[in-house]
Design a protein around this motif. Structure first.
Motif, mmCIF file in Angstrom:
data_model
loop_
_atom_site.group_PDB
_atom_site.id
_atom_site.type_symbol
_atom_site.label_atom_id
_atom_site.label_comp_id
_atom_site.label_asym_id
_atom_site.label_seq_id
_atom_site.Cartn_x
_atom_site.Cartn_y
_atom_site.Cartn_z
ATOM 1 N N PHE A 298 -3.728 5.284 -5.661
ATOM 2 C CA PHE A 298 -3.007 4.015 -5.616
ATOM 3 C C PHE A 298 -3.401 3.236 -4.361
ATOM 4 O O PHE A 298 -3.604 2.018 -4.402
ATOM 5 N N GLU A 299 -3.541 3.990 -3.280
ATOM 6 C CA GLU A 299 -3.898 3.337 -2.016
ATOM 7 C C GLU A 299 -5.278 2.666 -2.110
ATOM 8 O O GLU A 299 -5.468 1.551 -1.623
ATOM 9 N N VAL A 302 -4.868 -0.395 -3.992
ATOM 10 C CA VAL A 302 -4.300 -1.470 -3.159
ATOM 11 C C VAL A 302 -5.376 -2.064 -2.251
ATOM 12 O O VAL A 302 -5.506 -3.287 -2.132
ATOM 13 N N LEU A 303 -6.168 -1.168 -1.644
ATOM 14 C CA LEU A 303 -7.235 -1.657 -0.761
ATOM 15 C C LEU A 303 -8.170 -2.593 -1.518
ATOM 16 O O LEU A 303 -8.569 -3.649 -1.010
ATOM 17 N N ARG A 304 -8.500 -2.180 -2.751
ATOM 18 C CA ARG A 304 -9.380 -3.027 -3.572
ATOM 19 C C ARG A 304 -8.673 -4.314 -3.952
ATOM 20 O O ARG A 304 -9.260 -5.401 -3.925
ATOM 21 N N ALA A 305 -7.374 -4.194 -4.299
ATOM 22 C CA ALA A 305 -6.626 -5.376 -4.746
ATOM 23 C C ALA A 305 -6.570 -6.436 -3.650
ATOM 24 O O ALA A 305 -6.716 -7.622 -3.916
ATOM 25 N N VAL A 306 -6.391 -5.988 -2.399
ATOM 26 C CA VAL A 306 -6.252 -6.977 -1.325
ATOM 27 C C VAL A 306 -7.598 -7.518 -0.844
ATOM 28 O O VAL A 306 -7.657 -8.296 0.091
ATOM 29 N N MET A 404 -4.456 2.136 -9.680
ATOM 30 C CA MET A 404 -3.054 1.873 -9.362
ATOM 31 C C MET A 404 -2.115 2.518 -10.378
ATOM 32 O O MET A 404 -0.957 2.776 -10.081
ATOM 33 N N LEU B 66 -7.523 -8.451 -11.258
ATOM 34 C CA LEU B 66 -7.600 -6.990 -11.158
ATOM 35 C C LEU B 66 -7.955 -6.400 -12.521
ATOM 36 O O LEU B 66 -8.525 -5.329 -12.619
ATOM 37 N N ARG B 93 -10.146 -12.945 -4.104
ATOM 38 C CA ARG B 93 -8.799 -12.367 -4.104
ATOM 39 C C ARG B 93 -8.299 -12.216 -2.665
ATOM 40 O O ARG B 93 -7.170 -12.549 -2.348
ATOM 41 N N ARG B 94 -9.209 -11.718 -1.816
ATOM 42 C CA ARG B 94 -8.861 -11.521 -0.404
ATOM 43 C C ARG B 94 -8.399 -12.825 0.245
ATOM 44 O O ARG B 94 -7.432 -12.849 1.002
ATOM 45 N N PHE B 99 -0.655 -9.715 -2.302
ATOM 46 C CA PHE B 99 0.031 -8.813 -3.241
ATOM 47 C C PHE B 99 1.231 -8.139 -2.582
ATOM 48 O O PHE B 99 1.150 -7.684 -1.442
ATOM 49 N N PHE B 101 3.778 -5.023 -3.773
ATOM 50 C CA PHE B 101 3.976 -4.032 -4.843
ATOM 51 C C PHE B 101 5.367 -3.405 -4.746
ATOM 52 O O PHE B 101 6.000 -3.413 -3.688
ATOM 53 N N ASN B 105 3.241 0.339 -0.758
ATOM 54 C CA ASN B 105 1.814 0.676 -0.648
ATOM 55 C C ASN B 105 1.151 0.208 0.626
ATOM 56 O O ASN B 105 0.118 -0.449 0.623
ATOM 57 N N TYR B 118 -5.105 -6.048 8.420
ATOM 58 C CA TYR B 118 -6.228 -5.495 7.651
ATOM 59 C C TYR B 118 -6.998 -6.573 6.884
ATOM 60 O O TYR B 118 -8.223 -6.639 6.929
ATOM 61 N N ILE B 119 -6.248 -7.446 6.185
ATOM 62 C CA ILE B 119 -6.923 -8.470 5.370
ATOM 63 C C ILE B 119 -7.708 -9.440 6.258
ATOM 64 O O ILE B 119 -8.822 -9.848 5.931
#
Lengths: 408, 239
Positions: A298-299, A302-306, A404, B66, B93-94, B99, B101, B105, B118-119
């Protein structure tokens, strides 16, 4: 610290127990590789020393073809200039002249064929171990006397002891006429090598030259180097220099091809240990990384999602593999060093054991070499990174929504 | 005519046309989304509601790129997502979507401020600017002085605040929040929603929630109800 490195370093400590177990497993493999290498170097050194110091010398000079035919007439060419040159040689520690011929030794009880060796007692004492191997009587005292030194097994066969008289018979150079001389047994040696204890006898050089009708000529010059390792360096100009005018200079490796083969075999053994180590690394790293990967799906999602690119995820996993490798290398290097260090002090007792025609006379001490702490750890590190590519690619290619959804 | 369409699409932050999503579940074909046309204007505070399996999360996943639609198209800020390559989509997306959740997360080994920045690291924002923006956003979400803590040391509400800060710090045009209050008690959930609504008012960022929590529905200005993958109702509340 560079962010991905920081993240990778912290990630591998999320499950400390698993990381330590993997690090210890890989570390033990590395330690065994380091120790094996040190042990093999020590063993090689010991065996070469045993083989060369007993009688052979680290190198020998003969007339070309002598080693094949053993003809009495084939003596070293231009001996005075070769000797003079050897005396000024920087790499050479010492050398001794010898005559060698096959002959017979006769006692009132029996007769036996031997290799009758004429030696310079003073020089031979410092070059070979015949003197040390004498367990009854003493070594030859002069270059002209009628003393003879024989092996303990030969003494048994001939049923002779110290002070007894024996007759040596050999063929003279050129004519082939038989020459006989009587000798008094001055010393009896034991090398624990059958061929030497049964089939060799040592007499003074001058007497041997006289028996063989060689005047001042010799068949062999045994050479000892200041640094034993030089004897294995094939590219030294010295080999060319003394392999001229019909002579040849050869190292122990050529004189003892069996020993050379054994060393090649030990190289293969080390390679097998290496393969086992790298198999441990493979399973250890792949298992740890996949466990860690599936725990954190999941992490990663999330890393990919952001917005982390697939390459970023791949890089993170490879860095985790690298961090794991560094810890393992630290563990392995420390364990390997400690283990090797302990044995460099205590030694391993293989004395008296005959291996590949060579008897080990001294305690075997592993040799610590800087290369063991550079090449092997580096190989583990690079190999771990390569292995890490597999889970890294799986993680990078994983669909974000699947990742996820599949969280454990 | 086509030019008119382009202009029309550019008026919306989210523009979908005929979205359909079919996937296989144990060999059976499931239609999660069936022909959804959704338009969101900049600054909206919208909730997509519906029972479990109505297609809320799938819709959000497709809108964010996604997941991909089986049929239909998504335009975000006028850009057609299906035309983007993987890497381009990740960068888009970045830079444009935040996001939030259900399970927060956060990355547990990174401190609060590291999670939030981070972003911006991915975006290549310089250290000074990152630090400034992290302090600002932590202040806005009520986490002053907590930047050095690790997420597992925070309460659920505090962790979700960090997640909100992380989603908003890069100032994206759209915030997608999937069941953001599901793991929180009603008081904490209500407070967080109020905070997000205030941030929406101050920053003009668009919020799209997927939820079946009344706390969200009560505060949303627009509520879209999904049933069996279709829009059943689309209501805009009077202010």
């Amino acid at each position: 610290m560079w962010y991905p490195v920081k993240l990778a370093w912290r990630n591998i400590f999320r499950n400390k127990r698993r990381t330590y177990i993997t690090a210890v497993a890989i570390g033990l493999g590395l330690a065994s590789l380091i120790f094996s290498d040190a042990f093999i170097i020590g063993m090689k050194k010991n065996m070469i020393q045993s083989a060369t110091s007993s009688f052979l010398g680290e190198a020998q000079i003969h007339q070309k073809g002598y080693r094949l035919t053993r003809e009495v007439e084939k003596t070293v060419n231009n001996l005075p200039s070769v000797v003079k040159s050897l005396e000024g040689e920087d790499l050479v520690d010492r050398f001794a002249l010898r005559t060698l011929t096959f002959g017979m030794i006769t006692s009132p009880a029996d007769v036996n064929s031997v290799l009758l060796v004429g030696i310079e007692p003073d020089k031979e004492r410092k070059l070979s171990r015949i003197d040390d191997a004498i367990n009854r009587g003493e070594f030859l005292s002069s270059e002209t006397g009628r003393d003879i030194v024989i092996g303990s097994k030969l003494a048994e066969i001939l049923d002779v002891g110290l002070g007894d008289r024996v007759v040596a018979t050999c063929a003279q150079a050129g004519t082939g006429d038989l020459s006989q001389e009587m000798f008094r047994i001055a010393g009896i040696y034991t090398f624990n090598v059958r061929e030497m204890d049964t089939g060799m006898a040592f007499i003074p050089l001058k007497k041997a030259q006289q028996m063989l009708g060689l005047e001042n000529d010799v068949h062999e010059i045994a050479v000892k180097f200041k640094n034993m390792e030089d004897a294995a360096k094939e590219n030294l100009p010295l080999w060319q220099k003394y392999s001229q005018e019909g002579n040849e200079m050869v190292s122990w490796a050529e004189l003892l091809p069996d020993l050379k083969s054994v060393f090649e075999m030990t190289g293969i053994m080390l390679m097998i240990i290496g393969v086992i180590l790298f198999a441990i690394v493979t399973f250890g790293v792949v298992n740890t990384l996949f466990m860690s990967l599936y725990e954190r799906l999941f992490e990663f999602g999330v890393l990919r999602a952001v917005g982390t690119r697939p390459g970023g995820v791949r890089r993170l996993i490879i860095l985790e593999a690298g961090a794991m490798a560094l810890i393992s290398i630290f563990v392995g290097a420390v364990l390997g060093f400690l283990l090797t260090f302990i044995f460099t002090k205590t030694g391993v007792d293989y004395r008296g054991i005959e291996f590949a025609g060579s008897t080990i006379y001294e305690m075997l001490y592993p040799v610590i070499h800087i290369r063991q702490y550079i090449i092997y750890p580096l190989a583990v590190f690079i190999f771990t990174l390569i292995i890490g590519l597999y889970p890294a690619t799986v993680a990078a290619r994983m669909s974000v929504t699947d990742a996820m959804r599949k969280s454990l | 005519m086509e030019e008119m369409n382009v202009r029309k699409i550019k008026d919306y932050i989210v523009y979908t046309e005929g979205l359909e999503k079919t996937y296989k579940d144990n060999g059976l074909e499931v239609k999660a989304v069936r022909g959804i046309d959704l338009r969101l204007k900049s600054g909206e505070f919208t909730a997509v509601v519906g029972p479990s399996g109505s297609g809320k999360t799938t819709l959000l996943n497709i809108i964010s790129g996604l997941d991909t639609a089986t049929r239909g198209e998504v335009w975000l800020k006028g850009r057609l997502l299906s035309k983007m390559k993987k890497r381009e989509l990740a960068d888009f997306r970045r830079d444009n979507i935040g996001f939030i959740f259900q399970a927060y997360n956060l990355i547990p080994v990174l401190r609060v401020e590291e999670n939030v920045e981070y972003i911006m690291l991915l975006q290549g924002v310089n250290k000074l600017e990152r630090h400034k923006r992290v302090l600002e956003i932590l202040d806005e979400v009520g986490l002053q002085g907590m930047g050095n803590r690790l997420p597992p040391k925070l309460s659920g509400g505090q962790q979700q605040r960090v997640a909100i800060a992380r989603a908003m710090v890069s100032r994206p045009a759209l915030i997608l929040a999937d069941e953001p209050t599901a793991n929180l008690d009603s008081k904490t959930g209500g407070a967080l929603l109020d905070m997000m609504k205030e941030l929406n008012r101050k920053t003009g960022m668009t919020f799209l929630f997927s939820t079946h929590d009344n706390i969200v529905v009560e505060r949303a200005r627009r509520v879209i109800t999904l049933q069996d993958g279709k829009i059943l109702k689309d209501e805009v509340k009077e202010r």
